[in-house]
Design an enzyme around this catalytic site. Sequence first.
Site, PDB file in Angstrom:
ATOM      1  N   ASN A  86       0.863  -1.179   0.000  1.00 25.96           N
ATOM      2  CA  ASN A  86       0.000   0.000   0.000  1.00 25.96           C
ATOM      3  C   ASN A  86       0.904   1.236   0.000  1.00 25.96           C
ATOM      4  O   ASN A  86       1.504   1.560   1.013  1.00 25.96           O
ATOM      5  CB  ASN A  86      -0.885  -0.046   1.256  1.00 25.96           C
ATOM      6  CG  ASN A  86      -1.709   1.208   1.447  1.00 25.96           C
ATOM      7  OD1 ASN A  86      -1.815   2.035   0.545  1.00 25.96           O
ATOM      8  ND2 ASN A  86      -2.306   1.347   2.627  1.00 25.96           N
ATOM      9  N   TRP A  87       0.989   1.875  -1.154  1.00 27.54           N
ATOM     10  CA  TRP A  87       1.935   2.995  -1.292  1.00 27.54           C
ATOM     11  C   TRP A  87       1.410   4.289  -0.675  1.00 27.54           C
ATOM     12  O   TRP A  87       2.137   5.280  -0.602  1.00 27.54           O
ATOM     13  CB  TRP A  87       2.276   3.215  -2.764  1.00 27.54           C
ATOM     14  CG  TRP A  87       2.979   2.062  -3.423  1.00 27.54           C
ATOM     15  CD1 TRP A  87       3.322   0.863  -2.845  1.00 27.54           C
ATOM     16  CD2 TRP A  87       3.432   1.986  -4.775  1.00 27.54           C
ATOM     17  NE1 TRP A  87       3.949   0.048  -3.758  1.00 27.54           N
ATOM     18  CE2 TRP A  87       4.032   0.714  -4.963  1.00 27.54           C
ATOM     19  CE3 TRP A  87       3.375   2.863  -5.864  1.00 27.54           C
ATOM     20  CZ2 TRP A  87       4.577   0.311  -6.183  1.00 27.54           C
ATOM     21  CZ3 TRP A  87       3.918   2.458  -7.080  1.00 27.54           C
ATOM     22  CH2 TRP A  87       4.517   1.198  -7.228  1.00 27.54           C
ATOM     23  N   LYS A  88       0.137   4.308  -0.311  1.00 26.38           N
ATOM     24  CA  LYS A  88      -0.476   5.500   0.303  1.00 26.38           C
ATOM     25  C   LYS A  88      -0.217   6.746  -0.556  1.00 26.38           C
ATOM     26  O   LYS A  88      -0.196   6.643  -1.787  1.00 26.38           O
ATOM     27  CB  LYS A  88       0.029   5.663   1.741  1.00 26.38           C
ATOM     28  CG  LYS A  88      -0.172   4.393   2.559  1.00 26.38           C
ATOM     29  CD  LYS A  88       0.083   4.563   4.027  1.00 26.38           C
ATOM     30  CE  LYS A  88      -0.146   3.247   4.738  1.00 26.38           C
ATOM     31  NZ  LYS A  88       0.025   3.351   6.194  1.00 26.38           N
ATOM     32  N   HIS A 129      -9.451   1.351   4.857  1.00 23.91           N
ATOM     33  CA  HIS A 129      -8.171   1.485   5.571  1.00 23.91           C
ATOM     34  C   HIS A 129      -8.361   2.426   6.764  1.00 23.91           C
ATOM     35  O   HIS A 129      -9.137   3.383   6.691  1.00 23.91           O
ATOM     36  CB  HIS A 129      -7.102   2.037   4.616  1.00 23.91           C
ATOM     37  CG  HIS A 129      -5.741   1.989   5.214  1.00 23.91           C
ATOM     38  ND1 HIS A 129      -5.288   2.953   6.080  1.00 23.91           N
ATOM     39  CD2 HIS A 129      -4.750   1.068   5.111  1.00 23.91           C
ATOM     40  CE1 HIS A 129      -4.067   2.631   6.478  1.00 23.91           C
ATOM     41  NE2 HIS A 129      -3.713   1.493   5.899  1.00 23.91           N
ATOM     42  N   GLU A 188      -6.717   4.785   7.872  1.00 19.81           N
ATOM     43  CA  GLU A 188      -6.512   6.216   7.591  1.00 19.81           C
ATOM     44  C   GLU A 188      -7.752   6.830   6.948  1.00 19.81           C
ATOM     45  O   GLU A 188      -8.059   7.996   7.177  1.00 19.81           O
ATOM     46  CB  GLU A 188      -5.262   6.395   6.717  1.00 19.81           C
ATOM     47  CG  GLU A 188      -3.992   6.159   7.536  1.00 19.81           C
ATOM     48  CD  GLU A 188      -2.842   5.530   6.773  1.00 19.81           C
ATOM     49  OE1 GLU A 188      -2.833   5.564   5.537  1.00 19.81           O
ATOM     50  OE2 GLU A 188      -1.937   4.983   7.439  1.00 19.81           O
ATOM     51  N   GLU A 191      -5.389  -4.829  10.644  1.00 24.60           N
ATOM     52  CA  GLU A 191      -4.337  -3.840  10.854  1.00 24.60           C
ATOM     53  C   GLU A 191      -4.599  -3.097  12.162  1.00 24.60           C
ATOM     54  O   GLU A 191      -5.381  -2.128  12.180  1.00 24.60           O
ATOM     55  CB  GLU A 191      -4.322  -2.834   9.702  1.00 24.60           C
ATOM     56  CG  GLU A 191      -4.017  -3.469   8.366  1.00 24.60           C
ATOM     57  CD  GLU A 191      -3.448  -2.455   7.382  1.00 24.60           C
ATOM     58  OE1 GLU A 191      -2.337  -2.673   6.906  1.00 24.60           O
ATOM     59  OE2 GLU A 191      -4.102  -1.435   7.119  1.00 24.60           O
ATOM     60  N   GLY A 194       2.602   2.224  10.735  1.00 26.26           N
ATOM     61  CA  GLY A 194       3.576   3.310  10.568  1.00 26.26           C
ATOM     62  C   GLY A 194       4.306   3.687  11.850  1.00 26.26           C
ATOM     63  O   GLY A 194       4.979   4.703  11.905  1.00 26.26           O
ATOM     64  N   SER A 243       3.440  -2.134  10.274  1.00 25.14           N
ATOM     65  CA  SER A 243       4.887  -2.223  10.438  1.00 25.14           C
ATOM     66  C   SER A 243       5.472  -3.588  10.058  1.00 25.14           C
ATOM     67  O   SER A 243       6.404  -4.069  10.693  1.00 25.14           O
ATOM     68  CB  SER A 243       5.289  -1.836  11.868  1.00 25.14           C
ATOM     69  OG  SER A 243       4.926  -0.489  12.132  1.00 25.14           O
ATOM     70  N   GLY A 300       2.904  -1.190   4.243  1.00 23.29           N
ATOM     71  CA  GLY A 300       2.960   0.235   3.903  1.00 23.29           C
ATOM     72  C   GLY A 300       4.394   0.650   3.626  1.00 23.29           C
ATOM     73  O   GLY A 300       4.933   0.426   2.544  1.00 23.29           O
ATOM     74  N   GLY A 301       5.049   1.200   4.646  1.00 21.04           N
ATOM     75  CA  GLY A 301       6.396   1.759   4.499  1.00 21.04           C
ATOM     76  C   GLY A 301       7.385   0.857   3.769  1.00 21.04           C
ATOM     77  O   GLY A 301       8.106   1.314   2.871  1.00 21.04           O
TER      78      GLY A 301
HETATM   79  P1  PGA Z   1       2.917   0.291   7.607  1.00 22.03           P
HETATM   80  O1  PGA Z   1       1.451   0.505   6.975  1.00 22.03           O
HETATM   81  O2  PGA Z   1       3.446  -1.006   7.055  1.00 22.03           O
HETATM   82  O3  PGA Z   1       3.711   1.478   7.153  1.00 22.03           O
HETATM   83  O4  PGA Z   1       2.746   0.222   9.086  1.00 22.03           O
HETATM   84  C1  PGA Z   1       0.574  -0.570   6.786  1.00 22.03           C
HETATM   85  C2  PGA Z   1      -0.751  -0.099   6.242  1.00 22.03           C
HETATM   86  O5  PGA Z   1      -1.245   0.955   6.685  1.00 22.03           O
HETATM   87  O6  PGA Z   1      -1.345  -0.742   5.350  1.00 22.03           O
END
Ligand code: PGA
Length: 258
Positions: free
Chosen positions: A13-15, A99, A101, A171, A177, A217, A238-239
């Site tokens: 997930n590149w956000k 998600h 967010e 999640e 993050g 993470s 994500g990251g």
């Molecule tokens: P993260 O994000 O790996 O940077 O914690 C995961 C996500 O929000 O899908």
Amino acid sequence: MERTMRTPIIAGNWKLNKTISEAVALTTALRASVADVNGVEIIVAPPFTALAAVSDAIAGSNICLSAQDVYSEDSGAFTGEVSAPMLKDVGCDYVIIGHSERRQYFGETNESVNQKVKAALAHDLKPIICVGELLEERETGRTEAVIEDHVTGGIVGLSAAELLSCVIAYEPVWAIGTGKTATPDQAQEVHNFIRGLLAKSHSVETASQLCIQYGGSVKPENTAELMAQPDVDGALVGGASLEAESFAQIVKMAVSRQ
Ligand code: PGA
């Protein structure tokens, strides 16, 4: 519940990251790194603006395309939104829905998640439905109640066949993050709880076939122990998906889960 083999799914997930040229460079490097990988579904979810270019860059490869959100209507006066037929048209197979967010910053609710899931399924897009508790909810013993609310609210009215086209991503919000991963035991406990909910809402057989990803993470150093859990079938990353090398390492670790 008896464990059946589910193909692992690793999604990046590149956000809100990557211009078109950056997205193509990342995809090209990833494509080369995972060219020989079999037995894992590999997904990238770039921002809307890079979907078309990434779609071209993965053509003929073992990488699938996902969007990060979708609107519930197909077309009309909904300024700023992108619909399921449009995502299908640009080459998406998957779409991330709900998600944390989006729930936190953009007013996403279980009801809107459910409408989006139905819109995606109606256009042959596979929803990756995200669920997860806040730190405060975990600390006050409400994890299961929140997960039950997110899961049952997101899948209202789905047939077993429709549910099997979905992926659920657990999640924990406090792990996203933050560098703070859930322990493998914590992840397994919630994944098993989710499978139990699906057994109740649909059937044990359906529940045992559904892929449940962990997210929060995930990095190469913790992938193996998370994926070793019987109900952890993949990762939403994500990251660590923003660099080809770390994402490819995570993908390769999932192979041994098979
Ligand atoms: P993260 O994000 O790996 O940077 O914690 C995961 C996500 O929000 O899908």
